[in-house]
Design an enzyme around this catalytic site. Structure first.
Site: not given
Length: 333
Positions: A44, A120, A174, A96, A205, A155, A275
């Protein structure tokens, strides 16, 4: 001096004179680079050109705390460190990861938007922002802009910042729809009273929007990003005459209905390609784009790939062969 020594002396002198006037090195046109440009996992990617002309690239934190690389030619990269430390990293999602950074220069500051999520955690993930005076950092976290459950978009990751007519906007989403909303003048918060609007459907996304020749081109990714050599990720595009759409593909199908046209797909060497970064220009006006992919010869992560963006006669972007190059001419710097 015998004839043999005289002959050798003359030849040596001629060779020396030739090398002095015509160095034996390839011209810029003959120089090549090979993909991957950086053979470590840098998913990304996002890129910015600093005020001194140096490029800085950031990526999802397979290198913890968001890696930063620098280059003057888009080919040779130096690791500069990370945007955060363990002490300064954002913490609104304590366990995270920091995903899909988006770097910008706003009001004299380097502004880094980031996603934060556990795998998730589609209703607890969210988007935050950090600032720095220097593209190498240190970046100071300004906290979250919103979580999925606060803005009611499942998301809520993969953000992209853009300015239009003096206003600042954030696009994100996303596989649950692509959305946009207006930001404050400093880009560090949602504008009071701003309402989100949906831009594209649930196939996409990793939004990036590029304005060219009267069109807005919405680049996005479809498929699975993270299944190694089984990844099906692809880079796709639609375009619109206005920033907020409607965006359509080459056949006129609306991206709200999940229409898209291919930009980069797989080949025998690289799969899961998508991405993309922002498009950057070299000194010859050529346009270049970074993205990640999986190298089937060494599938240890999502490595950094580079290709030149070309445009067909109808004004649609693509890369040669609609898949990553193995080797190509270097950018002109």
């Amino acid at each position: 001096m015998n004839k043999l020594l005289l002959t050798l002396s003359v030849l040596t002198l001629l060779i020396s004179c030739k090398n002095a006037s015509s160095p034996n090195k390839p011209t810029d046109e003959a120089k090549k680079y090979e993909n991957p440009v950086i053979a470590v996992s840098l998913p990304d990617p996002t890129i910015i050109r600093a005020t001194d002309g140096t490029f800085y690239l950031y990526a999802t934190e397979n290198t913890r705390n968001t890696p930063i690389y620098s280059s003057t030619n888009l080919i040779d990269w130096t690791f500069e460190g990370t945007a955060f430390t363990n002490e300064t990293r954002p913490d609104f999602e304590p366990k995270g990861g920091l995903w899909a950074p988006d770097i910008n220069y706003i009001n004299g500051k380097y502004v880094l938007y980031y996603s934060m999520s556990v795998w998730g955690g589609e209703w607890t993930c969210g988007i935050g922002v950090a600032v720095a005076d220097n593209p190498k950092g240190p970046f100071t976290d300004k906290g979250k802009l919103f979580r999925s459950n606060e803005i009611d978009v499942q998301n809520s990751i993969d953000q992209f910042y853009i300015e239009e007519d003096g206003k600042k906007y954030l696009f994100w989403g996303s596989f649950r729809g692509i959305y946009a909303i207006e930001l404050t003048d400093d880009g560090l918060a949602l504008k009071p009273g701003a309402q989100k609007q949906q831009i594209a459907g649930t196939a996409f996304e990793g939004t990036y929007i590029y304005k060219k020749d009267g069109y807005y081109y919405l680049f996005a990714s479809i498929g699975s990003c993270c299944e190694g050599v089984n990844s099906t990720y692809k880079l796709v595009v639609g375009r619109s005459k206005t920033l907020f759409g409607p965006y359509v593909d080459k056949e006129g199908k609306n991206m709200m209905d999940n229409g898209y046209s291919l930009v980069i797909g797989p080949n025998e060497r690289f799969v899961g390609n998508g991405h993309c970064s922002e498009i950057v220009q070299d000194k010859a006006g050529n346009e270049w784009i970074f993205y990640h992919g999986v190298d089937k010869q060494d599938p240890h992560g999502r490595i950094l790939l580079l290709d030149k963006v070309q445009w067909d006669k109808e004004g649609w972007p693509y890369v040669e062969g609609f898949s990553p190059s193995l080797s190509a001419e270097v950018p002109k710097f």
